[in-house]
Design a protein around this motif. Structure first.
Motif, short mmCIF file in Angstrom:
data_model
loop_
_atom_site.label_atom_id
_atom_site.label_comp_id
_atom_site.label_asym_id
_atom_site.label_seq_id
_atom_site.Cartn_x
_atom_site.Cartn_y
_atom_site.Cartn_z
N ARG A 68 0.85 -1.12 -0.05
CA ARG A 68 -0.14 -0.07 0.13
C ARG A 68 1.01 1.18 -0.02
O ARG A 68 1.84 1.30 0.95
N GLU A 123 0.64 3.95 0.81
CA GLU A 123 0.51 4.95 2.16
C GLU A 123 1.28 4.25 3.18
O GLU A 123 1.37 5.09 4.39
N GLY A 124 1.74 3.15 3.13
CA GLY A 124 2.59 2.46 4.24
C GLY A 124 3.83 3.11 4.40
O GLY A 124 4.42 3.81 3.65
N GLU A 125 4.22 2.73 5.76
CA GLU A 125 5.43 3.29 6.16
C GLU A 125 6.68 2.91 5.30
O GLU A 125 7.70 3.91 5.02
N TYR A 126 6.62 1.68 4.69
CA TYR A 126 7.82 1.04 4.07
C TYR A 126 8.01 1.73 2.74
O TYR A 126 8.99 2.32 2.36
N SER A 178 -4.69 2.66 -3.85
CA SER A 178 -3.96 1.68 -2.92
C SER A 178 -5.19 0.50 -2.81
O SER A 178 -6.25 0.74 -2.83
#
Length: 210
Positions: free
Chosen positions: A50, A52-55, A81
């Motif tokens: 996704r 928007e994910g931190e990674y 997403s």
């Protein structure tokens, strides 16, 4: 003797997209042939990434954008997403390759996702991409709907995992030389020269999706 340059990649990997530029520059004027090989970072039903994910957010800011700017490549993080599964896009590549448009198709799918923000998991979007390359849209659409290339794609994935031992993308195989991750033109050119001289295997590390 034509040197085979096999590039294992996935369409949702930004480093694979960026690898196009140094690869084309390194191969230009040489007796070398590039072939895109499929790999799926998140095969169905694994949880897809996704944006928007931190990674992804951290990797995009700290690595992807700086590398793209250095290479002079326009690249944008998709705004929908999750990111799409890529089996249909890879099967579409097999169709395009069979009809002499494999490299053009791969480039268009990469730019579709990373420059135009298109959902490359959607059959209609892939069909439009194929049509823009001069491929017969109805035949292409039907091939994906009927999963005509499903078995061939599965065999290629099995080869990548079990025989080529691919764990990250991009992975570039040039003769017995293996370049893992994104590498500059000079490194690829050196690998091609070494392949000509039948050098032994060497592993090189670079930015990669895993």
């Amino acid at each position: 003797m034509t040197i085979q340059v096999k590039v294992y990649s996935d369409f949702v990997c930004p480093y694979c997209f960026m690898a196009e530029t140094p690869l084309k520059e390194a191969i230009e004027g040489k007796d070398a042939e590039m072939e895109w090989m499929p790999f799926e970072l998140y095969p169905y039903p694994a949880e897809p990434l996704r944006p928007e994910g931190e990674y992804i957010q951290n990797d995009w800011k700290e690595s992807v954008k700086p590398r793209a700017e250095k290479l002079g490549i326009s690249i944008q993080l998709p705004q929908f997403s999750p990111l799409p599964y890529t089996h249909l896009a890879h099967e579409g590549h097999l169709f395009a390759k069979e009809h002499g448009k494999g490299k053009e198709y791969s480039h268009s799918v990469f730019t579709g996702l990373f420059q135009k923000g298109l959902d490359i998991g959607n059959i209609e979007i892939l069909t439009k991409i194929a049509g823009q390359l001069g491929l017969h849209e109805e035949t292409f659409r039907e091939a994906l709907q009927l999963r005509k290339y499903k078995d061939e794609h599965r065999k290629l994935l099995q080869h990548a995992i079990e025989e080529a031992n691919i764990t990250v993308v991009p992975t570039i195989v040039i003769g017995d030389r293996i370049l893992r991750g994104l590498h500059p033109k000079e490194t690829i050119e050196k690998a091609i020269r070494c392949a000509i001289r039948e050098s032994k295997m060497e592993f090189c590390e670079g930015d990669q999706c895993h």
